[in-house]
Enzyme design. Structure first.
Site, PDB file in Angstrom:
ATOM      1  CG  ASP A 219      -0.329  -0.090   2.543  1.00 17.61           C
ATOM      2  OD1 ASP A 219       0.856   0.287   2.665  1.00 17.61           O
ATOM      3  OD2 ASP A 219      -1.010  -0.492   3.509  1.00 17.61           O
ATOM      4  CB  CYS A 220       0.280   4.868  -0.134  1.00 19.99           C
ATOM      5  SG  CYS A 220      -0.624   5.229   1.392  1.00 19.99           S
ATOM      6  CB  SER A 221       2.231   3.927   4.651  1.00 15.91           C
ATOM      7  OG  SER A 221       1.294   2.911   4.936  1.00 15.91           O
ATOM      8  CB  ALA A 239       0.396   7.967   5.324  1.00 13.86           C
ATOM      9  CG  HIS A 276      -1.824   8.516  -1.326  1.00 11.36           C
ATOM     10  ND1 HIS A 276      -1.756   7.147  -1.460  1.00 11.36           N
ATOM     11  CD2 HIS A 276      -1.147   9.023  -2.399  1.00 11.36           C
ATOM     12  CE1 HIS A 276      -1.101   6.834  -2.572  1.00 11.36           C
ATOM     13  NE2 HIS A 276      -0.717   7.963  -3.153  1.00 11.36           N
ATOM     14  CG  HIS A 288       1.811   7.633  -5.853  1.00 12.88           C
ATOM     15  ND1 HIS A 288       0.474   7.946  -5.729  1.00 12.88           N
ATOM     16  CD2 HIS A 288       2.055   7.708  -7.205  1.00 12.88           C
ATOM     17  CE1 HIS A 288      -0.050   8.205  -6.909  1.00 12.88           C
ATOM     18  NE2 HIS A 288       0.877   8.075  -7.822  1.00 12.88           N
TER      19      HIS A 288
END
Length: 318
Positions: A219-221, A239, A276, A288
């Site tokens: 995922d993003c983080s 995040a 995000h 990202h």
């Protein structure tokens, strides 16, 4: 918060060359055995994935239900995994494990083999960031990579031994931890930041996976944390925690390597909500994880404009 920080430090000390802990006689600890384990909200395979943890990580067992174990990981995260994904150890064995020589797997994907040959049967798979114990005397070059051999014998937390390609193994002694509220704009050198960006770029095209934190899916983080982890630095998992690391940066003064955050700004007494995160790579672009790991522009006139760029609310520099 102080008590929580102490627990986190205890859990993370397996990544140091040495370390002591006290008051753990009645607590249960284990080490992640698989290349990555799935930590879920509830002890059920249908339960939502919260995060992943990588091989070699020391965790604390806080509860159990059948073959499920609730664990507290150094991210920090408390969630459930199955007993087959971890190896419970005595206090003596945990201490020996923490002090044992280790290496980190630096390729994206790989395997441990029963014999020093890619044609041999596999013991298990590996992903970037996995920590392994080394067997016998090992030599490393100035870059930290194993030298003088094609294969190296390694050991899983369970004690199983096998062989991995030496070129994919780098000496590991400890991680530098930057927790929520810590770090500043001088914490990471520009050279190290380039390595972090390069690590993130190796995952381009990898599918988005809620709770993912490995080359199998991020995922993003998870993308950001994994990219830092591969370069010896531990950031908080989410995040919403990362946004408090390092120094605040004006959105019109971004530099390569800054972390950029998207969400809802503080308004009418309500705090900002970060949803995000990405890494700024210069020229108005970020890398990202959104649907997949990709590079997008923050500039509306660019062809690869990120559709949610208008939600940019903060940036931090480490």
């Amino acid at each position: 918060m102080k008590k929580f920080a102490i627990i986190l430090a205890l859990l993370a000390c397996h990544m140091a060359a040495s370390g002591q802990e006290s008051g753990t006689e009645d607590r249960r600890f284990a080490v992640v055995e698989l290349s990555s384990i799935y930590m879920r909200i509830a002890p059920d395979y249908e339960s939502a994935l919260e995060t992943q943890e990588l091989m070699g990580t020391v965790v604390e067992i806080t509860d159990e239900k059948g073959y499920w174990r609730e664990i507290l990981s150094p991210q920090p995260y408390r969630a459930w995994c199955t007993e087959k994904g971890i190896v419970e150890m005595s206090q003596e064995d945990i201490e020996a494990y923490r002090n044992a020589p280790k290496c980190i797997f630096t390729a994206l994907y790989g395997h441990i083999y029963e014999k020093p040959s890619a044609d041999a049967a596999t013991v298990c798979d590996l992903v970037g960031g996995d920590i392994l114990r080394t067997c016998g005397k090992v030599r490393y070059g100035r870059d930290g990579v194993m030298k003088g051999r094609k294969w190296a014998q390694v050991m899983l937390p369970s004690g199983k031994k096998g062989w991995a390609k030496a070129e994919d193994l780098k000496m590991h002694t400890h991680f530098t931890s930057i927790a929520k509220g810590e770090g500043d704009s001088t914490s990471i050198s520009q050279e190290k930041m380039e390595d972090i960006i390069n690590s993130a770029m190796t995952l381009k095209g990898v599918p988005y996976l809620w709770g993912g934190m490995s080359p199998k899916g991020v995922d993003c983080s998870g993308l950001v944390r994994w990219s830092y982890l591969m370069n010896g630095i531990l950031l908080p998992r989410n995040a919403s925690q990362m946004v408090y690391c390092g120094d605040e940066v004006a959105l019109d003064a971004l530099e390569r390597g800054d972390l950029v955050f998207f969400g809802t700004p503080a308004k009418d007494g309500k705090p900002q909500r970060v949803t995000h995160v990405g890494i700024y790579i210069g020229n108005g672009k970020i890398i990202h994880a959104s649907h997949l790991v990709r590079v997008n522009s923050l500039i509306p006139t660019e062809e690869d404009y990120y559709e949610n760029a208008h939600r940019l609310i903060a940036a931090r520099r480490l």
